[in-house]
Design a protein around this motif. Structure first.
Motif, mmCIF file in Angstrom:
data_model
loop_
_atom_site.group_PDB
_atom_site.id
_atom_site.type_symbol
_atom_site.label_atom_id
_atom_site.label_comp_id
_atom_site.label_asym_id
_atom_site.label_seq_id
_atom_site.Cartn_x
_atom_site.Cartn_y
_atom_site.Cartn_z
ATOM 1 N N THR A 84 0.846 -1.209 0.000
ATOM 2 C CA THR A 84 0.000 0.000 0.000
ATOM 3 C C THR A 84 0.875 1.251 0.000
ATOM 4 O O THR A 84 0.637 2.206 -0.750
ATOM 5 N N ALA A 85 1.907 1.247 0.848
ATOM 6 C CA ALA A 85 2.762 2.443 0.958
ATOM 7 C C ALA A 85 3.482 2.708 -0.363
ATOM 8 O O ALA A 85 3.597 3.870 -0.789
ATOM 9 N N VAL A 86 3.932 1.642 -1.029
ATOM 10 C CA VAL A 86 4.616 1.825 -2.317
ATOM 11 C C VAL A 86 3.628 2.427 -3.324
ATOM 12 O O VAL A 86 3.963 3.366 -4.071
ATOM 13 N N ASP A 87 2.410 1.923 -3.299
ATOM 14 C CA ASP A 87 1.393 2.414 -4.224
ATOM 15 C C ASP A 87 1.045 3.894 -3.943
ATOM 16 O O ASP A 87 0.974 4.720 -4.860
ATOM 17 N N VAL A 88 0.884 4.232 -2.658
ATOM 18 C CA VAL A 88 0.583 5.627 -2.297
ATOM 19 C C VAL A 88 1.740 6.531 -2.744
ATOM 20 O O VAL A 88 1.526 7.608 -3.325
ATOM 21 N N ALA A 89 2.963 6.050 -2.527
ATOM 22 C CA ALA A 89 4.141 6.855 -2.914
ATOM 23 C C ALA A 89 4.137 7.092 -4.424
ATOM 24 O O ALA A 89 4.456 8.196 -4.889
ATOM 25 N N ALA A 95 5.168 0.082 9.598
ATOM 26 C CA ALA A 95 5.683 -0.122 10.960
ATOM 27 C C ALA A 95 7.177 -0.460 10.984
ATOM 28 O O ALA A 95 7.666 -1.159 10.096
ATOM 29 N N GLY A 96 7.851 0.030 11.993
ATOM 30 C CA GLY A 96 9.202 -0.422 12.323
ATOM 31 C C GLY A 96 10.321 0.159 11.477
ATOM 32 O O GLY A 96 10.118 0.613 10.352
ATOM 33 N N LEU A 97 11.517 0.138 12.064
ATOM 34 C CA LEU A 97 12.690 0.693 11.373
ATOM 35 C C LEU A 97 13.015 -0.115 10.124
ATOM 36 O O LEU A 97 13.386 0.434 9.084
ATOM 37 N N ASP A 98 12.840 -1.433 10.216
ATOM 38 C CA ASP A 98 13.153 -2.269 9.072
ATOM 39 C C ASP A 98 12.130 -2.040 7.951
ATOM 40 O O ASP A 98 12.494 -1.876 6.786
ATOM 41 N N GLY A 99 10.852 -1.979 8.358
ATOM 42 C CA GLY A 99 9.795 -1.749 7.364
ATOM 43 C C GLY A 99 9.989 -0.418 6.648
ATOM 44 O O GLY A 99 9.855 -0.320 5.420
ATOM 45 N N MET A 100 10.341 0.604 7.397
ATOM 46 C CA MET A 100 10.565 1.932 6.806
ATOM 47 C C MET A 100 11.782 1.881 5.871
ATOM 48 O O MET A 100 11.787 2.474 4.797
ATOM 49 N N GLY A 101 12.818 1.148 6.291
ATOM 50 C CA GLY A 101 14.020 1.021 5.460
ATOM 51 C C GLY A 101 13.707 0.309 4.147
ATOM 52 O O GLY A 101 14.157 0.717 3.071
ATOM 53 N N ARG A 102 12.900 -0.740 4.227
ATOM 54 C CA ARG A 102 12.534 -1.490 2.999
ATOM 55 C C ARG A 102 11.729 -0.598 2.065
ATOM 56 O O ARG A 102 11.878 -0.622 0.862
ATOM 57 N N LEU A 103 10.865 0.212 2.664
ATOM 58 C CA LEU A 103 10.048 1.119 1.844
ATOM 59 C C LEU A 103 10.946 2.155 1.151
ATOM 60 O O LEU A 103 10.761 2.458 -0.039
ATOM 61 N N HIS A 104 11.906 2.667 1.895
ATOM 62 C CA HIS A 104 12.846 3.633 1.322
ATOM 63 C C HIS A 104 13.523 3.038 0.086
ATOM 64 O O HIS A 104 13.582 3.661 -0.981
ATOM 65 N N ASP A 105 14.002 1.790 0.239
ATOM 66 C CA ASP A 105 14.688 1.127 -0.885
ATOM 67 C C ASP A 105 13.731 0.957 -2.070
ATOM 68 O O ASP A 105 14.089 1.215 -3.217
ATOM 69 N N ALA A 106 12.503 0.518 -1.764
ATOM 70 C CA ALA A 106 11.537 0.251 -2.849
ATOM 71 C C ALA A 106 11.195 1.535 -3.595
ATOM 72 O O ALA A 106 11.116 1.557 -4.836
ATOM 73 N N MET A 107 11.014 2.632 -2.851
ATOM 74 C CA MET A 107 10.667 3.902 -3.514
ATOM 75 C C MET A 107 11.812 4.353 -4.424
ATOM 76 O O MET A 107 11.579 4.857 -5.513
ATOM 77 N N ARG A 108 13.020 4.147 -3.962
ATOM 78 C CA ARG A 108 14.176 4.527 -4.805
ATOM 79 C C ARG A 108 14.206 3.697 -6.082
ATOM 80 O O ARG A 108 14.403 4.222 -7.179
ATOM 81 N N GLU A 109 14.006 2.392 -5.898
ATOM 82 C CA GLU A 109 14.023 1.523 -7.084
ATOM 83 C C GLU A 109 12.944 1.922 -8.079
ATOM 84 O O GLU A 109 13.128 1.862 -9.293
ATOM 85 N N ASN A 110 11.790 2.359 -7.537
ATOM 86 C CA ASN A 110 10.665 2.740 -8.424
ATOM 87 C C ASN A 110 10.807 4.154 -8.981
ATOM 88 O O ASN A 110 9.948 4.614 -9.722
ATOM 89 N N GLY A 111 11.805 4.873 -8.540
ATOM 90 C CA GLY A 111 11.960 6.260 -9.000
ATOM 91 C C GLY A 111 10.951 7.205 -8.357
ATOM 92 O O GLY A 111 10.624 8.256 -8.918
ATOM 93 N N THR A 112 10.438 6.851 -7.135
ATOM 94 C CA THR A 112 9.506 7.745 -6.418
ATOM 95 C C THR A 112 10.012 7.977 -4.988
ATOM 96 O O THR A 112 9.299 7.700 -4.021
ATOM 97 N N PRO A 113 11.214 8.479 -4.855
ATOM 98 C CA PRO A 113 11.812 8.562 -3.511
ATOM 99 C C PRO A 113 11.287 9.737 -2.673
ATOM 100 O O PRO A 113 11.882 10.805 -2.657
#
Ligand code: GKR
Ligand code: MG
Length: 458
Positions: free
Chosen positions: A258-263, A278-296
């Motif tokens: 959901t977060a990737v889609d909203v981003a 949730a969580g530091l790890d979850g936020m870190g994974r989201l950060h990586d995914a947004m970068r990969e998708n070009g929506t950082p």
């Protein structure tokens, strides 16, 4: 030789300051009307609870602070009375140690073996692992107020001096049911009306902007299906234009997908994305995914990142690029100044988190923010949701003009308590049945008897 050391001793003696001896700790629980605001934690009760702290010195000066409220908070403050009364207001390290010693006890241990101080599963103010820091934070604020009053200088000067005279705040928008808060004879006017749709939120933002001149907007999310919340941000963007920065904060209840889609949908429209997962790890994974998708989109946090111990992992995982600090939670005004330095070291942005509060907390936030050069975003505040009737400081509400609070220049925090207003707050507390913040109970009472907070929920 002996001459010299005599002189040294004389100098040391002559320069010795006198202590500011605290002789009394006064605690006043207050209840303040609060409208039916929604968040992923549930529904706000008709009253929010606060504790007003007064430290009286032997010279008759009074230092004040405002903290989380309710029965448990009051009992926790009572527990430290013995280390506060008799203490020297300057001896803050000793006070912190005294508070810690009292609260050392069973700790909740997180999955990675560390103490879990996150707000992932607690409404703010209810995590038992926070207690010593929150109690100390309030005492430090009141002690600094006392020191400032004794020397005729503002708290911001004690924190290193102000780098700004006005502190910008953002309009804090909430999905909300009809009602202005309070109950029975004490029911309040519903200033902003119901807002459970994108249009309702735009109207709320417009009304708040007219009244306070806010120039940035934060939407509390995690309440309605994410597509409606995305639509709400887009509607705000249309209404206020790209020059009014916006944030969205679902308090960690979105899944990674959901977060990737909203981003993806909101890329380019947001100043930052606050605690989407949730969580530091979850936020870190989201950060990586947004970068990969070009929506950082930059990530901000006050739920996953709540104390200094979170920072190393946060930096390593790139879990957040902005910390929403809060002197009430991070260990007081001086801890916020240290947090500012740390953020500077790591190139992390800094803003401020808020919960329902009165003017003492608002001016304390303003002093802290004024002395923090690193502050990079307008701060959060719940203040517009509270009414003058509930304010406890002399002269009533602290003005917010053009979206900013002017930092008081008087000694200490620069505001004093109106004892009649305080007494009314206490009477209100005695009258109402609420003794802790319980947004789940309110949700079950008024919206859905089977409601349960899920992480993730969407
Ligand atoms: O008041 O419902 C609320 C908010 O959700 C508050 O409790 C949060 O602490 O404002 C907060 C936040 O930014 O997470
Ligand atoms: Mg938040």
């Amino acid at each position: 030789m002996s001459d010299k050391s005599d002189r040294l001793e004389f100098n040391l003696h002559s320069r010795r300051r006198s202590p500011i001896r605290i002789v009394a700790l006064k605690l006043t629980p207050v209840a303040i009307a609060d409208p039916p605001l929604r968040s992923s934690y549930g529904l706000h009760a008709p009253y929010a609870l606060r504790t007003i702290i007064e430290l009286r010195s032997e010279d008759g000066l009074v230092g004040i602070a405002e903290a989380h409220g309710g029965e448990k908070a009051l009992a926790d403050f009572e527990r430290v009375r013995g280390v506060v009364e008799g203490a020297d207001a300057y001896a803050l390290g000793k006070l912190a140690r005294g508070v810690d010693d009292i609260f050392l006890g069973p700790r909740l241990v997180g999955a990675n073996g560390t103490v879990d101080r996150s707000q992932t599963h607690y409404v703010p103010g209810e995590n038992p692992n926070d207690v010593p820091l929150r109690i100390y934070a309030a005492l430090e604020t009141a002690a600094l107020d006392l020191i400032g009053r004794a020397h005729g200088v503002p708290v911001s000067d004690l924190l290193g001096g102000r780098v700004r005279d006005e502190v910008p705040f953002a309009a804090y928008l909430f999905y909300k049911h009809a009602g202005g808060g309070g109950e029975g004879d004490d029911e309040r006017e519903d200033e902003y009306g119901e807002a459970m749709t994108p249009d309702g939120i735009v109207a709320q933002a417009a009304a708040m902007t007219r009244r306070y001149g806010f120039q940035s907007y934060k939407l509390k999310a995690g309440v309605l299906p994410p597509e409606v919340e995305v639509e709400t941000i887009l509607a705000l963007y249309d209404a206020f234009g790209p020059r009014a920065p916006q944030r969205i904060d679902p308090n960690s209840v979105w899944s990674h997908e959901t977060a990737v889609d909203v981003a993806t949908r909101l890329y380019g429209k947001l100043e930052y994305l606050e605690d989407p997962v949730a969580g530091l790890d979850g936020m870190g994974r989201l950060h990586d995914a947004m970068r990969e998708n070009g929506t950082p989109i930059p990530l901000a946090s006050n739920v996953a990142v709540t104390h200094f111990g979170d920072v190393p992992e946060m930096v390593r995982r790139k879990s957040a690029q902005i910390i929403l600090g809060d002197h009430h939670y991070w260990g007081g005004p001086r801890a916020m100044a240290q947090l500012g330095r740390l953020c500077e070291t790591f190139g992390i942005g800094l803003s401020m988190h808020s919960n329902s509060h009165l003017g003492i907390s608002l001016v304390a936030m303003a002093h802290v923010a004024a002395a923090t050069s690193r502050l990079t975003y307008a701060c959060d505040t719940h203040y517009p949701w509270q009414a003058d009737e509930d304010e406890v400081i002399e002269g009533g509400r602290v003005p917010i003009v053009d979206g900013a609070v002017r930092v008081p220049t008087g000694p200490g925090l620069g505001v004093t308590i109106d004892q009649d207003r305080l007494a009314r707050g206490r009477e209100r507390y005695e009258r109402v049945p609420y003794r802790k913040r319980d947004d789940t109970a309110e949700m079950r009472k008024h919206v859905d008897p089977a409601w349960k907070r899920l992480v993730p929920a969407w």
